[in-house]
Design a protein around this motif. Structure first.
Motif, PDB file in Angstrom:
ATOM      1  N   SER A   1       0.922  -1.073   0.042  1.00 53.68           N
ATOM      2  CA  SER A   1       0.211   0.477   0.088  1.00 53.68           C
ATOM      3  C   SER A   1       0.888   1.460   0.187  1.00 53.68           C
ATOM      4  CB  SER A   1      -1.025  -0.124   1.364  1.00 53.68           C
ATOM      5  OG  SER A   1      -0.419   0.267   2.274  1.00 53.68           O
ATOM      6  N   THR A   2       2.122   1.098   0.444  1.00 57.61           N
ATOM      7  CA  THR A   2       2.685   2.037   0.410  1.00 57.61           C
ATOM      8  C   THR A   2       4.418   2.258  -0.180  1.00 57.61           C
ATOM      9  OG1 THR A   2       2.859   1.912   2.924  1.00 57.61           O
ATOM     10  CG2 THR A   2       4.049   3.324   1.473  1.00 57.61           C
ATOM     11  N   GLU A   3       4.178   3.260  -1.851  1.00 54.48           N
ATOM     12  CA  GLU A   3       5.135   3.407  -2.490  1.00 54.48           C
ATOM     13  C   GLU A   3       6.604   3.964  -1.906  1.00 54.48           C
ATOM     14  OE1 GLU A   3       6.787   1.845  -6.270  1.00 54.48           O
ATOM     15  OE2 GLU A   3       4.565   1.807  -5.316  1.00 54.48           O
ATOM     16  N   ARG A   4       5.710   5.158  -1.448  1.00 52.08           N
ATOM     17  CA  ARG A   4       6.888   5.728  -1.387  1.00 52.08           C
ATOM     18  C   ARG A   4       6.475   5.971   0.907  1.00 52.08           C
ATOM     19  NH1 ARG A   4      10.771   8.099  -3.947  1.00 52.08           N
ATOM     20  NH2 ARG A   4      10.841   6.052  -5.052  1.00 52.08           N
ATOM     21  N   LEU A   5       7.493   6.155   1.585  1.00 51.55           N
ATOM     22  CA  LEU A   5       7.002   6.700   3.244  1.00 51.55           C
ATOM     23  C   LEU A   5       7.768   8.076   2.967  1.00 51.55           C
ATOM     24  CD1 LEU A   5       6.149   5.882   5.807  1.00 51.55           C
ATOM     25  CD2 LEU A   5       8.516   5.790   6.049  1.00 51.55           C
ATOM     26  N   PHE A   6       7.357   8.963   3.832  1.00 50.22           N
ATOM     27  CA  PHE A   6       7.714  10.045   4.432  1.00 50.22           C
ATOM     28  C   PHE A   6       7.689   9.735   5.683  1.00 50.22           C
ATOM     29  CE2 PHE A   6       6.581  14.369   6.238  1.00 50.22           C
ATOM     30  CZ  PHE A   6       7.177  15.352   5.913  1.00 50.22           C
ATOM     31  N   LEU A   7       8.653  10.692   6.105  1.00 50.20           N
ATOM     32  CA  LEU A   7       8.752  10.735   7.494  1.00 50.20           C
ATOM     33  C   LEU A   7       9.817  11.610   8.706  1.00 50.20           C
ATOM     34  CD1 LEU A   7       8.213   8.435   9.940  1.00 50.20           C
ATOM     35  CD2 LEU A   7      11.090   7.399  10.320  1.00 50.20           C
ATOM     36  N   THR A   8       9.229  12.175   9.667  1.00 48.10           N
ATOM     37  CA  THR A   8       9.581  13.559  10.425  1.00 48.10           C
ATOM     38  C   THR A   8      10.075  13.148  11.626  1.00 48.10           C
ATOM     39  OG1 THR A   8       9.585  15.373  10.130  1.00 48.10           O
ATOM     40  CG2 THR A   8       7.496  14.736   9.390  1.00 48.10           C
TER      41      THR A   8
ATOM     42  N   GLU B   1      17.375  13.300  20.384  1.00 45.48           N
ATOM     43  CA  GLU B   1      16.904  13.017  22.572  1.00 45.48           C
ATOM     44  C   GLU B   1      15.551  14.092  22.602  1.00 45.48           C
ATOM     45  OE1 GLU B   1      16.737  11.981  25.889  1.00 45.48           O
ATOM     46  OE2 GLU B   1      18.075  11.126  25.188  1.00 45.48           O
ATOM     47  N   PRO B   2      14.955  14.576  21.601  1.00 44.07           N
ATOM     48  CA  PRO B   2      14.420  16.078  22.062  1.00 44.07           C
ATOM     49  C   PRO B   2      13.211  15.028  21.379  1.00 44.07           C
ATOM     50  CG  PRO B   2      16.766  16.778  21.126  1.00 44.07           C
ATOM     51  CD  PRO B   2      16.899  15.894  20.772  1.00 44.07           C
ATOM     52  N   VAL B   3      12.975  14.098  20.365  1.00 39.77           N
ATOM     53  CA  VAL B   3      11.796  13.562  20.108  1.00 39.77           C
ATOM     54  C   VAL B   3      10.250  13.184  20.721  1.00 39.77           C
ATOM     55  CG1 VAL B   3      10.805  11.711  18.289  1.00 39.77           C
ATOM     56  CG2 VAL B   3      12.799  12.589  18.166  1.00 39.77           C
ATOM     57  N   GLN B   4       9.685  13.967  20.106  1.00 40.55           N
ATOM     58  CA  GLN B   4       8.442  14.119  20.706  1.00 40.55           C
ATOM     59  C   GLN B   4       7.025  12.784  19.874  1.00 40.55           C
ATOM     60  OE1 GLN B   4       8.002  17.766  21.859  1.00 40.55           O
ATOM     61  NE2 GLN B   4       8.302  17.315  24.322  1.00 40.55           N
ATOM     62  N   TYR B   5       7.476  13.276  18.572  1.00 38.61           N
ATOM     63  CA  TYR B   5       6.595  13.180  17.745  1.00 38.61           C
ATOM     64  C   TYR B   5       7.043  12.033  16.624  1.00 38.61           C
ATOM     65  CZ  TYR B   5       2.921  16.202  20.509  1.00 38.61           C
ATOM     66  OH  TYR B   5       2.577  16.121  21.526  1.00 38.61           O
ATOM     67  N   ALA B   6       6.284  11.265  15.780  1.00 32.08           N
ATOM     68  CA  ALA B   6       6.901  10.704  14.834  1.00 32.08           C
ATOM     69  C   ALA B   6       4.917  11.225  13.412  1.00 32.08           C
ATOM     70  CB  ALA B   6       7.185   9.685  14.574  1.00 32.08           C
ATOM     71  N   ILE B   7       5.645  12.096  12.558  1.00 29.39           N
ATOM     72  CA  ILE B   7       5.112  12.082  11.611  1.00 29.39           C
ATOM     73  C   ILE B   7       4.976  11.305  10.293  1.00 29.39           C
ATOM     74  CG2 ILE B   7       3.420  12.993  10.106  1.00 29.39           C
ATOM     75  CD1 ILE B   7       4.981  14.871  13.210  1.00 29.39           C
ATOM     76  N   ALA B   8       4.125  10.367   9.346  1.00 32.09           N
ATOM     77  CA  ALA B   8       4.712   9.960   8.328  1.00 32.09           C
ATOM     78  C   ALA B   8       3.248   9.780   7.397  1.00 32.09           C
ATOM     79  CB  ALA B   8       4.392   7.642   8.943  1.00 32.09           C
ATOM     80  N   TYR B   9       4.142   9.220   6.185  1.00 31.59           N
ATOM     81  CA  TYR B   9       2.472   9.863   5.141  1.00 31.59           C
ATOM     82  C   TYR B   9       2.729   8.556   4.788  1.00 31.59           C
ATOM     83  CZ  TYR B   9       0.726  14.007   6.921  1.00 31.59           C
ATOM     84  OH  TYR B   9      -0.353  14.849   7.508  1.00 31.59           O
ATOM     85  N   GLY B  10       2.480   7.730   3.328  1.00 29.07           N
ATOM     86  CA  GLY B  10       1.810   5.942   2.729  1.00 29.07           C
ATOM     87  C   GLY B  10       1.578   6.944   1.667  1.00 29.07           C
TER      88      GLY B  10
ATOM     89  N   ARG C   1      11.683  20.325  14.115  1.00 30.63           N
ATOM     90  CA  ARG C   1      12.108  19.085  13.055  1.00 30.63           C
ATOM     91  C   ARG C   1      13.248  18.074  12.501  1.00 30.63           C
ATOM     92  NH1 ARG C   1       7.988  22.298  11.245  1.00 30.63           N
ATOM     93  NH2 ARG C   1       5.974  20.860  10.624  1.00 30.63           N
ATOM     94  N   ARG C   2      13.635  17.556  12.708  1.00 31.11           N
ATOM     95  CA  ARG C   2      14.691  16.101  12.325  1.00 31.11           C
ATOM     96  C   ARG C   2      14.456  14.843  11.680  1.00 31.11           C
ATOM     97  NH1 ARG C   2      20.024  16.663  13.309  1.00 31.11           N
ATOM     98  NH2 ARG C   2      20.798  14.453  13.202  1.00 31.11           N
ATOM     99  N   SER C   3      15.539  14.779  10.755  1.00 28.26           N
ATOM    100  CA  SER C   3      15.227  13.815   9.629  1.00 28.26           C
ATOM    101  C   SER C   3      14.263  13.075   9.021  1.00 28.26           C
ATOM    102  CB  SER C   3      15.485  12.525  11.086  1.00 28.26           C
ATOM    103  OG  SER C   3      15.603  11.686   9.970  1.00 28.26           O
ATOM    104  N   VAL C   4      13.708  14.635   8.003  1.00 30.77           N
ATOM    105  CA  VAL C   4      12.809  14.301   7.608  1.00 30.77           C
ATOM    106  C   VAL C   4      13.345  13.700   6.143  1.00 30.77           C
ATOM    107  CG1 VAL C   4      11.237  16.094   5.902  1.00 30.77           C
ATOM    108  CG2 VAL C   4      11.904  16.564   7.712  1.00 30.77           C
ATOM    109  N   GLY C   5      13.011  12.871   5.682  1.00 27.19           N
ATOM    110  CA  GLY C   5      12.892  12.119   4.272  1.00 27.19           C
ATOM    111  C   GLY C   5      12.162  11.795   3.907  1.00 27.19           C
TER     112      GLY C   5
END
Length: 258
Positions: free
Chosen positions: A2-9, A64-73, A106-110
Motif C-alpha cells: 500500500s506504500t510506494e514511498r514513505l515520508f517520515l519526520t 533525544e528531543p523527539v516527541q512526535y513522529a509523522i508519517a505518510y504513505g 523537525r529532525r530527519s525529514v526524508g
C-alpha cells in the motif's frame, strides 16, 4: 504494497505550553486535509511520551528531543501524488493554517522506499493493510546500516528478514512489521537532512497490545531489535529505538502530567 514511498519526520515543541494546540491543529486540520488527497494512501502520527522515552534507546543525542513522529504513505503515480501533497502544504501557508511553524522543530525529514511488510499470522489481514488497521502504537527504530551489497550488510539483512522479523512477529501484542530504506531528503519540509543518509533504515512494529508492555516483551525476547549496545561503525548503529503511542483525539495531556 500500500506504500510506494514513505515520508517520515520527527518533531518536538520549543514551547512546552502548546502541545494541545499543536495536536488539535495536526489531528483535526492538517492530517484530514492530507488524507483527502488521492495520492496519499495513509497518514499517521505517534507520540513519544515521557514513559515511552524512558523505555527506549537513543544512540545519537540529536534524536533525544523527539516527541512526535509523522508519517505518510504514498500510492502511485508518485510524481502527481508528491506534487499534490507539496502543493497542499504550500497552500496551507497562504491559508494561514500553519500556526506550528514558530514553535515546532523537525529532525530527519526524508522519503523512504519500502523494503518489506510482514503481518503476524494471528491478525489475518494482508501486510499491506497494517497501516490501516487500528493499533495502539508502534515501536520505531531508526538505524544506519552497512550497505546490503557489502558482506556484513548482506548477512545483517538476511538475518533481519529470515530470523529477527519472524521471531518478533511471534511476540504477543506485535501485529506486524514494516522496513524502509532511505530514498531522498525532503527539502523545504524541515531541518536539512544530515550527511550520508543513504544508509538510513526505518523499522516499524505495529502494536495492538499495550505499547510499553509489548515493547518490553520485544526487548526481552529479541534484544538485538533495540540495539542498545550498537555504536557508530557497527553493521547496524541504532540512532533511535522507541515505543510511541497512537494519538487519540482530545487526549493530548501526556506532557502535562505530574
Amino acid at each position: 504494497m500500500s506504500t510506494e514511498r514513505l515520508f517520515l519526520t520527527f518533531t518536538h515543541l520549543s514551547d512546552a505550553t502548546r502541545h494541545a494546540e499543536y495536536n488539535a491543529w495536526h489531528q483535526l486540520d492538517h492530517l484530514p486535509e492530507n488524507q483527502l488527497l488521492p495520492g496519499v494512501a495513509w497518514g499517521d502520527r505517534w507520540v513519544r511520551t515521557p514513559e515511552c522515552a524512558a523505555a527506549g534507546h537513543v544512540g545519537d543525542v540529536a534524536f533525544e528531543p523527539v516527541q512526535y513522529a509523522i508519517a505518510y504513505g504514498f500510492r502511485p503515480p508518485l510524481e502527481s501524488a508528491l506534487r499534490d501533497w507539496t502543493d497542499l502544504n504550500q497552500r496551507a501557508l497562504w491559508w494561514g493554517r500553519r500556526p506550528e511553524l514558530a514553535w515546532t522543530e523537525r529532525r530527519s525529514v526524508g522519503f523512504f522506499h519500502p523494503v518489506k511488510e510482514d503481518a503476524a499470522a494471528r491478525v489475518l489481514v494482508d501486510a499491506a493493510a497494517l497501516p490501516h488497521r487500528p493499533h495502539r502504537g508502534i515501536h520505531l527504530t531508526l538505524s544506519r546500516t552497512a550497505a546490503p551489497s557489502a558482506p556484513t550488510g548482506a548477512s545483517y539483512f538476511e538475518a533481519l528478514d529470515r530470523k529477527l522479523i519472524p521471531a518478533v512477529l511471534t511476540v504477543p501484542g506485535v501485529a506486524g512489521a514494516a522496513t524502509y530504506r532511505f530514498a531522498e531528503g525532503a527539502s523545504g519540509f524541515g531541518s536539512p537532512a544530515p550527511d550520508a543518509d543513504g544508509d538510513l533504515v526505518v523499522r516499524l512494529l505495529y502494536l495492538d497490545g499495550d505499547v510499553l508492555e509489548t515493547s518490553a516483551l520485544v526487548e526481552n525476547e529479541q534484544p538485538d531489535w533495540i540495539g542498545r549496545s550498537s555504536a557508530p561503525g557497527d553493521v547496524e548503529h541504532v540512532l533511535l529505538s522507541t515505543p510511541m503511542r497512537s494519538i487519540r483525539p482530545w487526549e493530548w495531556d501526556w506532557f502535562d502530567r505530574g
